[in-house]
Enzyme design. Structure first.
Site, mmCIF file in Angstrom:
data_model
loop_
_atom_site.group_PDB
_atom_site.id
_atom_site.type_symbol
_atom_site.label_atom_id
_atom_site.label_comp_id
_atom_site.label_asym_id
_atom_site.label_seq_id
_atom_site.Cartn_x
_atom_site.Cartn_y
_atom_site.Cartn_z
ATOM 1 N N ASP A 344 40.156 40.369 52.944
ATOM 2 C CA ASP A 344 39.976 39.406 51.867
ATOM 3 C C ASP A 344 40.136 37.985 52.400
ATOM 4 O O ASP A 344 41.058 37.700 53.174
ATOM 5 C CB ASP A 344 41.016 39.689 50.780
ATOM 6 C CG ASP A 344 40.979 38.678 49.653
ATOM 7 O OD1 ASP A 344 39.951 38.609 48.962
ATOM 8 O OD2 ASP A 344 41.992 37.963 49.467
ATOM 9 N N GLU A 380 35.419 39.217 54.645
ATOM 10 C CA GLU A 380 34.903 38.380 53.573
ATOM 11 C C GLU A 380 34.899 36.971 54.163
ATOM 12 O O GLU A 380 35.963 36.343 54.270
ATOM 13 C CB GLU A 380 35.784 38.444 52.329
ATOM 14 C CG GLU A 380 35.232 37.601 51.194
ATOM 15 C CD GLU A 380 36.148 37.541 49.974
ATOM 16 O OE1 GLU A 380 35.634 37.372 48.854
ATOM 17 O OE2 GLU A 380 37.378 37.649 50.143
#
Length: 699
Positions: A344, A380
Site C-alpha cells: 500500500d 501501489e
C-alpha cells in the site's frame, strides 16, 4: 517467577517447548517492564533484566502459548525532541504473532490529558482498554504445503476481502461466515477455482485498529489500512477466537487455497501505523521509541511527516525499522506460506529524506533478500506526498498497479478523449512504462476497478459518488472516478440503459482479460456487485460492502467465467515478452498489427487522434517468442479484435488474406459468446454495435 537473562534475538516472544524468550528493541528506554496477564486480567510486572544492543530481553521458564502480555517502557517524555515514553500505557509487542482484543476508546488510551493538550503527560493506566500480545503456538501440520510459484504470465488476481467475500454466503455455515475458515470452506474455494482465479489478493489482514472517529459514528474500519501488528493475523477474522487459535486458522486457510492451486497475496501497510499523529493514541511504537520508528518534522519533532494522509509515516532510514519490515515479510512467507505482497502507498517506503528514491534502502534489502525477492511483489506506486506518483519507476523485481491502464480503459469506453496510441500502449502491456527497466509485460498489474473507488457495476451506473453513509457529508472519496452512468444516475428501469450498462461491463472485463500484463479483477465485479454509488466504502462493514450472493448477475458471472477460461486456453493473450511489431522471418506478417476501420494498417498519423474510438488489432499466435518450461515452442491461434467505443454502430472491413483467409466470430460483447459458426472471409465486412468489442479467431 523465575527470570533468566534470555537472548536479544529473535525479537518478540519465542516459545521453545520449555519456556518463552521475550525481546524488545528500544534505543531510548531507561527501563522496560514485561507485563503478564492471567485469565482474569490480573497483571504481573517483571523488569527485563538484560539489554544487549538496545534489545531488552528475558527468558521465562514454563511460559507457554496463550500467555497474554505487554510492555511498559520507562524513558524520557520530551515531545519537542520526539520522545514520548509513558509507562502508564501498556504497549503491544511489535513482533507479537498473535493479538487478543480490540481498543476500547477511553482517554487512558492516549498518552496525554485531553484537558491539558498533547504535550501533557497522562498517568491514566491504559491496560484495561487496549489489546494484549499473545505468545503464539508455532507448530502446525502443513502436510507438505509450500508456495505455489505460479508464473506471472499465467496469473489472474482476484482482489477481495476476507470478511466481505463470505459474510452473506447462504451455502457457508453461519458460524464461519466472514472468517478465515469461511474463505477456506469448500464452497468458497470451489467458486474461485471454477471462476478460474489463480491468486487471491486479500485486503489487509495484519492486526489493525478501528479509528475512534469511526466508532463514535457507529462505523468500523472495514478495509483495514490501519495496522498495529505486522506479524499477527487480524483476530476479528477468526471463527475460533481463542488467542492461540487465530494463527492456526489463518494457516489452514492458506493450506486449503494452495490445495486448490490458488495463491495468497497480502495487501500490506508498512507505510504508517494506527497510532496517528501527535494527537493519536499510544498503543505500541509511539511509546517504545517514537523518534526512532516515526518520521518527525525536523524543526519541531512534536509533529509527524505524513505522506499517507493518516497522521504518520514509518522512518525507513533506521536499521531496526527496516529490520522489522523485513522480518515481518519473511515471517509471512516462511511461516505463514503466503505467495506475495501488494504494498500500500509504496512510494512512501522509498522516501529516505523527502523525495522518492527508487533505490532506497528498503528496496535494496528486498532485492538482495533470498526469500522475499522470490515472491510476487506488487507496488501501489503512489502516495499522497509531493512527487509521490511513481507509476513505471519501481525496480526490476517489482510489478505495479498500473493506474494509467485503469484511467485509459475507463476513458476509452466512456468515449472521452484518449488517443489511440495511449490505448494501444496500455492494451499491449505498457512497454513505454516498464521495458526500459528490463521488465516484462507482467510488470503491469492491469485493473479497471479496485477496492478504492466504484465497483464495476457502479462505474457504469453513477456519474457522481454517493458516500453519505460514511457520515462526512459526501466530502470523502474521489471526485474524478472516470465513471459514466450511461444515461441515468443509479438504479433505473429503462431497458436501453440497462442493456448499455451490461454491455459496458462486458467491454471492461473483456478488455482486461485480453490485454497483455496481469489482470486483476475486483472481487464481486463478476457478480454485478454494487455499493450503491459509494466510492469510498472503507468504513462500511455491512451490506454495502459485503457480497450479495443471492442477487448476483448470473449472466455476467457465466460470461466472465468463460472469458477467464479463454484467457487460460490461449497463450497469445498472456505473452511473456513484448510485442515487436516487426516482420516475422522476413514475411510481411508481424506478431502484432493495428488496423483502421477500412482494414488498412494504421500509420503514424492515426495514433495521435483523440476523437477516434475504433480500431482493430491482429495478434499472431504463431509468433510467440518464448518456449514453454520444457523448451518446446508455444503456438496458438491468431486473433483479430475490433474495438468500437463510438456511440453508433460502425462497419469494419477485415484485412486482406495475408493476415488470414477466414475469420470465425467468437465473442461479441453486444450479443455474448457465439453458439453457431459465423465465418467472415478476408476483406469482408462486419457490423459492430455501438460501444462493443468483437473477437475473431483465424480459421
Amino acid at each position: 517467577m523465575k527470570v533468566w537473562p534470555g537472548n536479544p534475538y529473535p525479537l518478540g516472544s519465542t516459545y521453545d517447548g520449555a519456556g518463552t524468550n521475550f525481546s524488545l528493541f528500544s534505543e531510548i528506554a531507561e527501563r522496560v517492564e514485561l507485563c503478564l496477564f492471567d485469565q482474569e486480567g490480573r497483571e504481573t510486572h517483571i523488569d527485563m533484566p538484560e539489554v544487549t544492543g538496545y534489545c531488552w530481553h528475558a527468558y521465562l521458564p514454563g511460559v507457554e502459548p496463550g500467555q497474554r502480555y505487554g510492555y511498559r517502557v520507562h524513558g524520557p517524555w520530551k515531545p519537542e525532541e520526539g520522545h514520548r515514553c509513558n509507562p502508564a500505557k501498556l504497549l503491544l509487542d511489535p513482533y507479537a504473532k498473535a493479538i487478543e482484543g480490540q481498543i476500547e476508546w477511553d482517554e487512558a488510551v492516549f498518552p496525554y490529558r485531553f484537558d491539558e493538550g498533547p504535550d501533557s503527560l497522562s498517568d491514566l493506566d491504559s491496560a484495561p482498554f487496549v489489546p494484549r500480545s499473545v505468545v503464539h503456538q508455532p507448530h502446525f501440520d502443513w502436510n507438505g504445503d509450500r508456495r505455489l510459484q505460479r508464473p506471472w504470465h499465467e496469473t489472474i488476481i482476484y482482489e477481495t476481502h476476507v470478511k466481505g467475500f463470505t459474510a452473506r454466503h447462504p451455502d457457508i455455515p453461519e458460524e464461519i461466515r466472514g472468517t478465515y475458515a469461511g474463505l477456506a470452506h469448500p464452497t468458497a474455494i470451489n467458486y474461485l477455482k471454477d471462476l478460474g482465479i489463480t491468486a487471491v489478493e486479500l485486503l489487509p489482514v495484519h492486526q489493525f485498529i478501528h479509528d475512534k472517529h469511526l466508532i463514535d459514528k457507529g462505523l468500523h474500519n472495514y478495509w483495514g489500512y490501519n495496522s498495529i501488528g505486522y506479524f499477527a493475523p487480524h483476530n476479528e477474522y477468526a471463527a475460533d477466537q481463542r488467542p492461540a487459535a487465530v494463527v492456526a486458522e489463518f494457516k489452514q486457510m492458506v493450506k486449503a487455497l494452495h490445495q486448490a492451486g490458488i495463491e495468497v497475496i497480502l495487501d500490506v501497510v508498512y507505510n504508517h501505523t494506527g497510532e496517528g499523529n501527535h494527537q493519536g493514541p499510544m498503543l505500541s511504537f509511539k511509546g517504545i521509541d517514537n523518534a526512532y520508528y516515526y518520521r518527525t518534522v525536523d524543526d519541531d519533532r512534536r509533529y509527524y511527516m505524513d505522506y499517507t494522509g493518516t497522521g504518520n509515516s514509518l522512518h525507513m532510514r533506521h536499521p531496526h525499522v527496516l529490520q522489522l519490515l523485513m522480518d515481518s515479510l519473511r515471517y509471512w512467507v516462511l511461516e505463514m506460506h503466503v505467495d506475495g505482497f501488494r504494498f500500500d502507498l509504496a512510494s512512501t517506503l522509498a522516501r529516505e529524506l523527502h523525495d522518492v528514491d527508487r533505490l532506497s534502502a528498503f528496496f535494496d534489502l528486498i532485492q538482495q533478500d533470498p526469500v522475499i525477492s522470490q515472491v510476487k511483489l506488487i507496488a501501489e506506486p503512489w502516495d499522497v506526498g509531493e512527487g509521490g506518483y511513481q507509476v513505471g519507476n519501481f525496480p526490476p523485481v517489482w510489478s505495479e498497479w498500473n493506474g494509467k491502464y485503469r484511467d485509459c480503459a475507463r476513458d476509452f469506453w466512456a468515449g472521452r478523449d484518449e488517443t489511440l496510441g495511449e490505448f494501444a500502449a496500455r492494451f499491449t502491456g505498457s512497454s513505454d512504462l516498464y521495458e526500459n527497466t528490463t521488465r516484462l509485460p507482467f510488470a503491469s498489474i492491469n485493473f479497471i476497478t479496485a477496492h478504492d473507488g466504484f465497483t464495476l457495476n457502479d462505474l457504469v451506473s453513477y456519474d457522481h459518488k454517493h458516500n453519505e453513509a460514511n457520515g462526512e457529508d459526501n466530502r470523502d472519496g474521489s471526485d474524478h472516478d472516470g465513471s459514466w452512468n450511461c444515461g441515468a444516475e443509479g438504479p433505473t428501469d429503462d431497458p436501453e440503459i440497462l442493456a448499455l450498462r451490461a454491455r459496458q461491463q462486458r467491454n471492461f472485463i473483456t478488455t482486461l482479460l485480453l490485454s497483455q500484463g496481469v489482470p486483476m479483477l475486483l472481487g464481486g465485479d463478476e457478480l454485478g456487485r454494487t455499493q450503491q454509488g459509494n466510492n469510498n466504502a472503507y468504513c462500511q462493514d455491512n451490506e454495502i460492502s459485503w457480497f450479495d450472493w443471492e442477487n448476483a448477475d448470473q449472466d455476467l458471472l457465466a460470461f466472465t467465467r468463460k472469458l477467464i477460461r479463454y484467457f487460460h486456453d490461449h497463450p497469445v493473450f498472456r505473452r511473456r515478452r513484448w510485442f515487436q511489431g516487426r516482420e516475422i522471418h522476413g514475411k510481411e506478417i508481424t506478431d502484432i498489427a493495428w488496423f483502421t476501420m477500412e482494414g488498412t494498417q494504421m500509420g503514424e498519423e492515426h495514433w495521435g487522434e483523440s476523437f477516434a474510438k475504433s480500431l482493430g488489432v491482429y495478434l499472431n499466435g504463431k509468433a510467440i517468442p518464448n518456449p514453454n518450461p520444457k523448451g518446446d515452442p508455444v503456438t496458438d491461434d491468431s486473433f483479430y479484435i475490433i474495438f468500437n467505443a463510438h456511440y453508433e454502430p460502425l462497419s469494419f472491413n477485415l484485412p486482406d488474406e495475408v493476415w488470414g483467409e477466414r475469420w470465425r466470430k467468437e465473442l461479441d460483447t453486444a450479443r455474448g459468446w457465439m453458439e453457431e459458426d459465423d465465418i467472415i472471409p478476408a476483406g469482408g465486412s462486419i457490423e459492430v454495435e455501438a460501444r462493443s468489442l468483437v473477437v475473431l479467431r483465424q480459421g
